[in-house]
Design a protein around this motif. Structure first.
Motif, PDB file in Angstrom:
ATOM      1  N   LEU B  28      96.130  77.931  14.187  1.00  0.00           N
ATOM      2  CA  LEU B  28      96.810  77.596  12.838  1.00  0.00           C
ATOM      3  C   LEU B  28      98.009  78.591  12.357  1.00  0.00           C
ATOM      4  O   LEU B  28      97.449  79.845  12.547  1.00  0.00           O
ATOM      5  CB  LEU B  28      96.009  77.148  11.935  1.00  0.00           C
ATOM      6  N   GLY B  66     103.924  70.955  10.078  1.00  0.00           N
ATOM      7  CA  GLY B  66     103.443  71.008   8.411  1.00  0.00           C
ATOM      8  C   GLY B  66     104.776  70.433   7.800  1.00  0.00           C
ATOM      9  O   GLY B  66     105.747  70.903   7.924  1.00  0.00           O
ATOM     10  N   LEU B  76     103.250  75.001   1.137  1.00  0.00           N
ATOM     11  CA  LEU B  76     102.850  74.465   2.552  1.00  0.00           C
ATOM     12  C   LEU B  76     101.887  75.604   3.021  1.00  0.00           C
ATOM     13  O   LEU B  76     102.065  76.537   3.160  1.00  0.00           O
ATOM     14  CB  LEU B  76     104.072  74.262   3.354  1.00  0.00           C
ATOM     15  N   PRO B  77     100.622  75.109   3.522  1.00  0.00           N
ATOM     16  CA  PRO B  77      99.481  75.994   3.944  1.00  0.00           C
ATOM     17  C   PRO B  77      99.977  76.474   5.373  1.00  0.00           C
ATOM     18  O   PRO B  77      99.711  77.664   5.575  1.00  0.00           O
ATOM     19  CB  PRO B  77      98.313  75.461   4.069  1.00  0.00           C
ATOM     20  N   TYR B  78     100.397  75.456   6.173  1.00  0.00           N
ATOM     21  CA  TYR B  78     100.631  76.055   7.522  1.00  0.00           C
ATOM     22  C   TYR B  78     101.900  75.307   8.093  1.00  0.00           C
ATOM     23  O   TYR B  78     101.985  74.286   7.807  1.00  0.00           O
ATOM     24  CB  TYR B  78      99.410  75.571   8.396  1.00  0.00           C
ATOM     25  N   VAL B  79     102.555  76.315   8.901  1.00  0.00           N
ATOM     26  CA  VAL B  79     103.733  75.641   9.445  1.00  0.00           C
ATOM     27  C   VAL B  79     103.670  74.702  10.227  1.00  0.00           C
ATOM     28  O   VAL B  79     104.430  73.588  10.478  1.00  0.00           O
ATOM     29  CB  VAL B  79     104.913  76.905   9.678  1.00  0.00           C
ATOM     30  N   ILE B  81     100.205  73.428  13.357  1.00  0.00           N
ATOM     31  CA  ILE B  81      98.797  73.556  13.791  1.00  0.00           C
ATOM     32  C   ILE B  81      98.881  72.877  15.440  1.00  0.00           C
ATOM     33  O   ILE B  81      99.423  72.009  15.387  1.00  0.00           O
ATOM     34  CB  ILE B  81      97.801  72.871  13.054  1.00  0.00           C
TER      35      ILE B  81
END
Lengths: 124, 124
Positions: B28, B66, B76-79, B81
């Motif tokens: 991630l 993401g 946005l938490p994660y660019v 994964i």
């Protein structure tokens, strides 16, 4: 048309439905100190309940049970991660919106973790 | 044996290979301030290179791009994964160990983000 011998083998769920361009909503449960998490309730009650509420808009869901970090010395980042697959972003919004209260209200039944929500596009 | 009409439809990758009990390694990339991330390099160079190094031990890999957090107001938490699927944990360790230097050495070619590594079991 081809003969297909392997189609009927058991999969995690019907993962052959996963297609490039789909919307994938990930719900991540960070492994915080003092956390509680009832994996049995989550996988056997909560997720099937949510899937039922989402109905045909939901193409499939999957569940990851966290087991380790990068090395045995590093803490596990997430206790569990659930994934919901939709054809379009609007299908997710239309599914979640009317059921938000029911879904969010069930979370305290299996965890005290505040989950992280990530919306992604399946790129590969 | 059954006639299979749908088997040849394009999938994201061969996701029908995903089975309950598999080991799923998620990488991630948190959406940190000042981050850089070259999605083109990551998806077209890095991931195929890693897949080539892992060889037959790797059952498949997938990539999430993401696009949003829970609401348009939340970051946005994660660019991105990335996920690697193996039959067993030892298959991952045996694949990664000898190639760690090459794989980790390629990361600066597409990002300055320190990725989070999560090892999970496919529960559903």
């Amino acid at each position: 048309m081809v003969w297909c011998i392997s189609c009927q083998q058991p999969t995690s769920s019907d993962t052959s439905k996963i297609k490039k361009g789909m919307i994938k909503v990930a719900i991540l449960y960070p492994n915080t100190e003092g956390k509680t998490f009832d994996m049995d309730y989550y996988s056997n009650k909560h997720m099937p309940m949510v899937a039922g509420l989402f109905g045909d808009s939901l193409k499939l869901y999957t569940i990851d049970k966290g087991i380790a970090g990068r090395t045995p010395d590093e803490p596990l980042p997430y206790v569990a991660i659930g994934y919901f697959y939709f054809d379009k972003l609007s299908a997710y919004h239309n599914s979640f919106g009317p059921n938000a209260e029911t879904i969010l209200g069930d979370i305290p039944n299996y965890t005290n973790i505040q989950p992280i929500v990530q919306i992604s596009e399946v790129l590969h």
